[in-house]
Design a protein around this motif. Structure first.
Motif, short mmCIF file in Angstrom:
data_model
loop_
_atom_site.label_atom_id
_atom_site.label_comp_id
_atom_site.label_asym_id
_atom_site.label_seq_id
_atom_site.Cartn_x
_atom_site.Cartn_y
_atom_site.Cartn_z
N ALA A 110 1.83 -15.26 -42.68
CA ALA A 110 2.08 -14.37 -41.58
C ALA A 110 1.78 -13.04 -42.03
O ALA A 110 2.80 -12.44 -42.54
CB ALA A 110 3.31 -14.48 -40.94
N ASN A 247 12.28 -14.93 -39.28
CA ASN A 247 11.10 -15.56 -39.44
C ASN A 247 11.72 -17.02 -39.42
O ASN A 247 12.63 -17.46 -40.58
CB ASN A 247 10.66 -15.36 -40.90
N PRO A 248 11.26 -18.00 -38.86
CA PRO A 248 10.29 -18.17 -37.91
C PRO A 248 10.61 -17.87 -36.47
O PRO A 248 9.49 -17.90 -35.70
CB PRO A 248 9.58 -19.27 -38.17
N ARG A 372 -0.04 -11.29 -30.29
CA ARG A 372 0.71 -12.05 -29.80
C ARG A 372 0.48 -12.40 -28.35
O ARG A 372 0.62 -13.58 -27.73
CB ARG A 372 2.15 -11.34 -29.62
N ALA A 396 5.02 -13.96 -35.86
CA ALA A 396 4.46 -15.50 -35.58
C ALA A 396 5.20 -16.01 -34.51
O ALA A 396 6.40 -15.51 -33.91
CB ALA A 396 4.68 -16.36 -36.84
N TRP A 398 7.07 -19.83 -33.27
CA TRP A 398 7.77 -20.96 -33.55
C TRP A 398 7.75 -21.89 -32.46
O TRP A 398 8.38 -22.06 -31.43
CB TRP A 398 9.14 -20.74 -34.13
N ARG A 437 4.88 -23.08 -37.02
CA ARG A 437 4.82 -21.70 -37.16
C ARG A 437 3.55 -21.24 -36.99
O ARG A 437 2.64 -21.77 -37.99
CB ARG A 437 5.59 -21.07 -38.25
N PRO A 439 1.16 -17.84 -36.84
CA PRO A 439 0.99 -16.32 -36.80
C PRO A 439 0.15 -15.87 -35.67
O PRO A 439 -1.00 -16.47 -35.52
CB PRO A 439 0.45 -16.08 -38.38
N THR A 447 -7.91 -16.52 -34.46
CA THR A 447 -7.09 -17.06 -33.69
C THR A 447 -7.72 -18.17 -33.00
O THR A 447 -7.09 -19.38 -33.01
CB THR A 447 -6.17 -16.35 -32.77
#
Length: 476
Positions: A110, A247-248, A372, A396, A398, A437, A439, A447
């Motif tokens: 990440a 994290n995470p 995000r 990231a 989860w 997880r 990122p 992505t």
């Protein structure tokens, strides 16, 4: 040589057999291969004898022999007569990154590209550099100009700090390892969150310490009752927590919990370490009329670890420890056993970056907010059966998969060009097979490419997977 016992390996394997209908030896080989690739079984670790592992898993020795043979054929085990088998990594996988394996996308980290002002800061640092060349270059504490800038940053966040309360380190991982080595020893107990940062687990375990875990979930955050029980019952010497954009899971402690944690650590007489590497990555900012919680050290005795790896660039190896002066002096005495100081040029670059750090953070927040939003929207559209939480900061998501198949999914993704860490990488002894997880610090193009690989990998696992439920999310 390090070794893993049959019992420890069985714990890491967890429910490996239930997740696949393939031949037992190939499923077992695949899972051990992932443990090696993920680093949960370190390179060179001696594996348990076939007879011992067969007895621990309740399987025939023939199955174990076949699994080990498949791993040897793939280059993941090296067996010597009379010496047993040791974990290896094939030459083509030594550096599992896009640059090392053509066409692969590495989502195991990440992390973000360097901030736009880094190159200019490096030029300014180079101009300052000659003034420091007359000294020894060995700097155990940190340049005054950088420690002064860091102290000012802490003070602006509501935690008055003097330069003498700071040590500059070679990144946050170095800081964690130094603290662990200083405060822990064989047989000591250390409290950690579960899931959490896997390299922190490794640093603590290298001291011989035992890890006592406290659950953190995307829904409810920290298990407060368990946290209190662990501080009271485990007699910890050390507690490693990530109170900001954990994290995470992405969760953040409120002020009340921060105050409670500090009080619990003080009563237990343990060193409380707060990892703040993601603390200033608040993508959405505080709610209207609310303020960000103060650093945990503002509530009482606590040691703070931070770095520029997540906010500026992972290649700028600058971290720090904020603590009371006597603790800093203790760390100075302990540090030469591991290293002899932080590079001067990197420190000068960091000092120039901190001179306009608010602008750096604003740019990084904009980038992460876009990443995000893109990732969360795409995940919910393409994987409606997954549980995708809302995330207010950090790097990231989860995601809950609804079935204990994270390791299988990671292996299948690798076959489709994506390197991604399975959920158990963030747990202790094989937990979190229901989570992955992902990122959001990469570009939209990267992505989308990663999600394409995940979609193919997910489809390859077959139908009939159980759906996610709140109950399942809470018990793992």
């Amino acid at each position: 040589m390090a070794s893993v016992s049959a019992r420890a390996l069985a714990a890491l394997l967890a429910d490996w057999r239930a997740a696949s209908a393939g031949p037992a030896y190939t499923v077992l080989a695949d899972r051990i291969r992932l443990l090696i690739l993920d680093g949960r079984i370190a390179y060179g670790t001696r594996m348990p004898a076939e007879r011992e592992l067969a007895a621990q898993l309740g399987m025939s020795r023939t199955t174990i022999t076949a699994a080990y043979a498949e791993l040897r054929d793939g280059g993941y085990l090296d067996s010597q007569r009379g010496s047993g088998s040791s974990a290896r990594i094939p030459q083509s996988s030594t550096i599992p990154a896009e640059t090392a394996i053509a066409g692969y996308l590495d989502f195991t980290k990440a992390t973000s590209p360097a901030s736009s002002g880094l190159a200019a800061a490096a030029v300014l640092a180079a101009e300052d550099y000659p003034a420091y060349l007359g000294g020894s270059g060995f700097d155990l504490v940190g340049l005054p100009v950088l420690r002064t800038a860091l102290a000012a940053r802490f003070t602006s966040r509501g935690l008055p700090t003097e330069p003498e309360q700071l040590m500059v380190t070679v990144g946050a991982q170095h800081a964690i390892a130094l603290l662990a080595r200083t405060f822990l020893g064989r047989g000591s107990n250390a409290i950690v969150e579960s899931p959490s940062y896997p390299h922190a687990f490794e640093a603590l375990r290298l001291t011989g310490a035992r890890l006592a875990t406290v659950n953190v979930t995307t829904d409810d955050g920290w298990d407060v009752a368990a946290l209190g029980d662990q501080f009271r019952r485990s007699h910890p010497a050390f507690a490693y927590l990530m109170p900001d954009f954990h994290n995470p899971t992405g969760r953040t402690m409120d002020a009340e919990l921060r105050e409670r944690v500090v009080a619990l650590a003080e009563v237990a007489g343990c060193a409380l370490v707060a990892d703040e590497t993601t603390a200033e990555l608040d993508i959405d900012g505080p709610a209207p009329g609310a303020k960000r919680p103060l650093p945990i050290a503002a509530f009482g005795p606590a040691i703070t670890v931070g770095s520029l790896a997540k906010t500026v660039w992972g290649g700028l190896r600058i971290g720090w420890i904020r603590a009371e002066r006597d603790t800093i002096q203790r760390l100075v005495r302990a540090r030469p056993a591991g290293d002899l100081g932080t590079p001067i040029l990197d420190q000068l670059v960091a000092a120039h970056i901190l001179a306009d750090f608010d602008a750096v953070l604003a740019q990084r927040r904009d980038q992460l907010r876009a990443g995000r939003d893109h990732l969360v929207t795409a995940l919910r559209e393409r994987f409606p059966e997954w549980r995708v939480p809302d995330v207010a900061g950090g790097l990231a998501v989860w995601a809950g998969l609804g079935a204990p198949v994270s390791s299988q999914l990671a292996l299948a993704a690798r076959a489709n060009g994506l390197l991604i860490a399975a959920g158990p990488r963030f747990g202790v002894d094989g937990a979190f097979e229901r989570f992955l997880r992902i990122p959001f610090s990469y570009s939209a193009e990267e992505t989308d490419r990663a999600l394409d690989a995940l979609a193919v990998a997910w489809a390859s696992l077959g139908q009939g997977l159980p759906s996610e439920s709140g109950y399942l999310a809470e018990v793992v």
